[in-house]
Motif scaffolding. Sequence first.
Motif, mmCIF file in Angstrom:
data_model
loop_
_atom_site.group_PDB
_atom_site.id
_atom_site.type_symbol
_atom_site.label_atom_id
_atom_site.label_comp_id
_atom_site.label_asym_id
_atom_site.label_seq_id
_atom_site.Cartn_x
_atom_site.Cartn_y
_atom_site.Cartn_z
ATOM 1 N N GLU A 23 0.712 -1.190 -0.124
ATOM 2 C CA GLU A 23 -0.090 0.036 0.172
ATOM 3 C C GLU A 23 0.782 1.341 -0.113
ATOM 4 O OE1 GLU A 23 -2.135 -0.360 3.519
ATOM 5 O OE2 GLU A 23 -3.674 -1.629 2.663
ATOM 6 N N ARG A 24 0.387 2.327 -0.462
ATOM 7 C CA ARG A 24 0.885 3.664 -0.422
ATOM 8 C C ARG A 24 0.545 4.251 0.795
ATOM 9 N NH1 ARG A 24 0.890 8.528 -4.992
ATOM 10 N NH2 ARG A 24 2.454 9.718 -3.604
ATOM 11 N N GLU A 25 1.584 4.843 1.577
ATOM 12 C CA GLU A 25 1.389 5.602 2.773
ATOM 13 C C GLU A 25 2.279 6.774 2.549
ATOM 14 O OE1 GLU A 25 1.784 3.524 6.613
ATOM 15 O OE2 GLU A 25 0.651 2.045 6.260
ATOM 16 N N GLY A 26 1.753 7.949 2.090
ATOM 17 C CA GLY A 26 2.329 9.152 1.721
ATOM 18 C C GLY A 26 3.400 8.957 0.706
ATOM 19 N N ASN A 27 4.744 9.151 1.079
ATOM 20 C CA ASN A 27 5.728 9.000 0.119
ATOM 21 C C ASN A 27 6.418 7.782 0.234
ATOM 22 O OD1 ASN A 27 5.281 11.322 -1.274
ATOM 23 N ND2 ASN A 27 6.351 12.601 -0.292
ATOM 24 N N ALA A 28 5.950 6.844 0.843
ATOM 25 C CA ALA A 28 6.332 5.524 0.771
ATOM 26 C C ALA A 28 5.413 4.222 0.496
ATOM 27 C CB ALA A 28 6.991 5.136 2.415
ATOM 28 N N ILE A 29 5.958 3.064 0.277
ATOM 29 C CA ILE A 29 4.853 1.843 -0.069
ATOM 30 C C ILE A 29 5.160 1.054 1.335
ATOM 31 C CG2 ILE A 29 4.909 2.056 -2.470
ATOM 32 C CD1 ILE A 29 6.902 -0.288 -2.922
ATOM 33 N N THR A 30 4.341 0.308 1.621
ATOM 34 C CA THR A 30 4.364 -0.453 2.877
ATOM 35 C C THR A 30 3.873 -1.703 2.784
ATOM 36 O OG1 THR A 30 2.368 0.371 3.995
ATOM 37 C CG2 THR A 30 4.389 1.602 4.398
ATOM 38 N N ARG A 68 6.860 -5.073 9.642
ATOM 39 C CA ARG A 68 6.255 -4.032 8.694
ATOM 40 C C ARG A 68 7.519 -3.412 7.949
ATOM 41 N NH1 ARG A 68 5.646 1.478 8.607
ATOM 42 N NH2 ARG A 68 3.867 2.193 7.224
ATOM 43 N N PHE A 69 7.402 -3.149 6.598
ATOM 44 C CA PHE A 69 8.381 -2.662 5.742
ATOM 45 C C PHE A 69 7.970 -1.536 5.144
ATOM 46 C CE2 PHE A 69 9.289 -7.324 5.716
ATOM 47 C CZ PHE A 69 10.510 -7.370 6.012
ATOM 48 N N ALA A 70 8.602 -0.482 5.132
ATOM 49 C CA ALA A 70 8.488 0.788 4.690
ATOM 50 C C ALA A 70 9.257 1.253 3.802
ATOM 51 C CB ALA A 70 8.076 1.879 5.647
ATOM 52 N N ILE A 71 9.160 1.363 2.218
ATOM 53 C CA ILE A 71 10.379 1.847 1.457
ATOM 54 C C ILE A 71 9.969 3.255 0.754
ATOM 55 C CG2 ILE A 71 11.541 0.814 -0.544
ATOM 56 C CD1 ILE A 71 10.127 -1.762 -0.099
ATOM 57 N N THR A 72 10.933 3.721 0.801
ATOM 58 C CA THR A 72 10.873 5.233 0.182
ATOM 59 C C THR A 72 12.376 5.323 -0.453
ATOM 60 O OG1 THR A 72 10.240 7.599 0.099
ATOM 61 C CG2 THR A 72 11.329 6.723 2.021
ATOM 62 N N THR A 73 12.486 6.315 -1.638
ATOM 63 C CA THR A 73 13.678 6.553 -2.137
ATOM 64 C C THR A 73 14.402 7.854 -1.502
ATOM 65 O OG1 THR A 73 13.591 5.353 -3.973
ATOM 66 C CG2 THR A 73 15.193 6.885 -4.134
ATOM 67 N N HIS A 74 15.412 7.771 -0.419
ATOM 68 C CA HIS A 74 15.753 8.780 0.218
ATOM 69 C C HIS A 74 16.391 9.933 -0.533
ATOM 70 C CE1 HIS A 74 14.500 7.034 3.942
ATOM 71 N NE2 HIS A 74 15.195 5.970 3.480
ATOM 72 N N ASP A 75 17.444 9.113 -1.568
ATOM 73 C CA ASP A 75 18.122 10.031 -2.558
ATOM 74 C C ASP A 75 17.112 10.843 -3.603
ATOM 75 O OD1 ASP A 75 20.256 8.599 -1.374
ATOM 76 O OD2 ASP A 75 20.704 7.436 -3.297
ATOM 77 N N ALA A 76 16.053 10.452 -3.500
ATOM 78 C CA ALA A 76 15.012 11.188 -4.330
ATOM 79 C C ALA A 76 14.157 12.035 -3.608
ATOM 80 C CB ALA A 76 14.253 10.207 -5.293
ATOM 81 N N GLY A 77 14.766 12.640 -2.517
ATOM 82 C CA GLY A 77 13.837 13.435 -1.732
ATOM 83 C C GLY A 77 12.775 12.979 -1.034
ATOM 84 N N HIS A 78 13.096 11.712 -0.525
ATOM 85 C CA HIS A 78 11.940 10.770 0.138
ATOM 86 C C HIS A 78 10.780 10.714 -0.859
ATOM 87 C CE1 HIS A 78 14.160 10.462 3.968
ATOM 88 N NE2 HIS A 78 14.498 11.734 3.421
ATOM 89 N N GLN A 79 10.955 10.174 -1.939
ATOM 90 C CA GLN A 79 10.007 10.143 -3.051
ATOM 91 C C GLN A 79 9.907 8.710 -3.482
ATOM 92 O OE1 GLN A 79 7.783 12.593 -4.328
ATOM 93 N NE2 GLN A 79 8.692 13.798 -2.798
ATOM 94 N N ILE A 80 8.824 8.084 -3.998
ATOM 95 C CA ILE A 80 8.587 6.766 -4.469
ATOM 96 C C ILE A 80 9.168 6.706 -5.704
ATOM 97 C CG2 ILE A 80 6.868 4.702 -4.986
ATOM 98 C CD1 ILE A 80 5.216 6.021 -2.917
ATOM 99 N N THR A 81 10.122 5.695 -6.127
ATOM 100 C CA THR A 81 10.595 5.401 -7.335
ATOM 101 C C THR A 81 10.651 3.680 -7.630
ATOM 102 O OG1 THR A 81 13.025 5.122 -6.541
ATOM 103 C CG2 THR A 81 12.380 7.159 -6.763
ATOM 104 N N THR A 82 11.066 3.632 -8.975
ATOM 105 C CA THR A 82 11.164 2.287 -9.328
ATOM 106 C C THR A 82 12.030 1.346 -8.361
ATOM 107 O OG1 THR A 82 13.018 2.532 -10.762
ATOM 108 C CG2 THR A 82 10.757 2.766 -11.827
#
Length: 103
Positions: A23-30, A68-82
Amino acid sequence: MSIPEPLTDEQITQHLADLPGWEREGNAITRTFKHSYHETVHLAMYVAAKAREVGHHPDIHITWQRIRFAITTHDAGHQITTKDFELARHIEAIAAGHGAEPA
């Protein structure tokens, strides 16, 4: 190393459709899995090893019989990327291999 481009809302929705349970939770997938406490800790260690290998790290939260796992791309400004979806697929495979169930 180049910084990955953030995905659009539409692209995120499309990727999530290919990963049931995420699921998407803000700028992360969990995603949360359940297993015995000992096995959730074991699962975290395997995911951490894969994260080191691919150079992309999830936030991991362990509670009684849940992980629980939460993933976001920190290097992209905490945005969701591939990169986030690639790691999510690795986590899915590792969790399945350890007998973790959806929570």
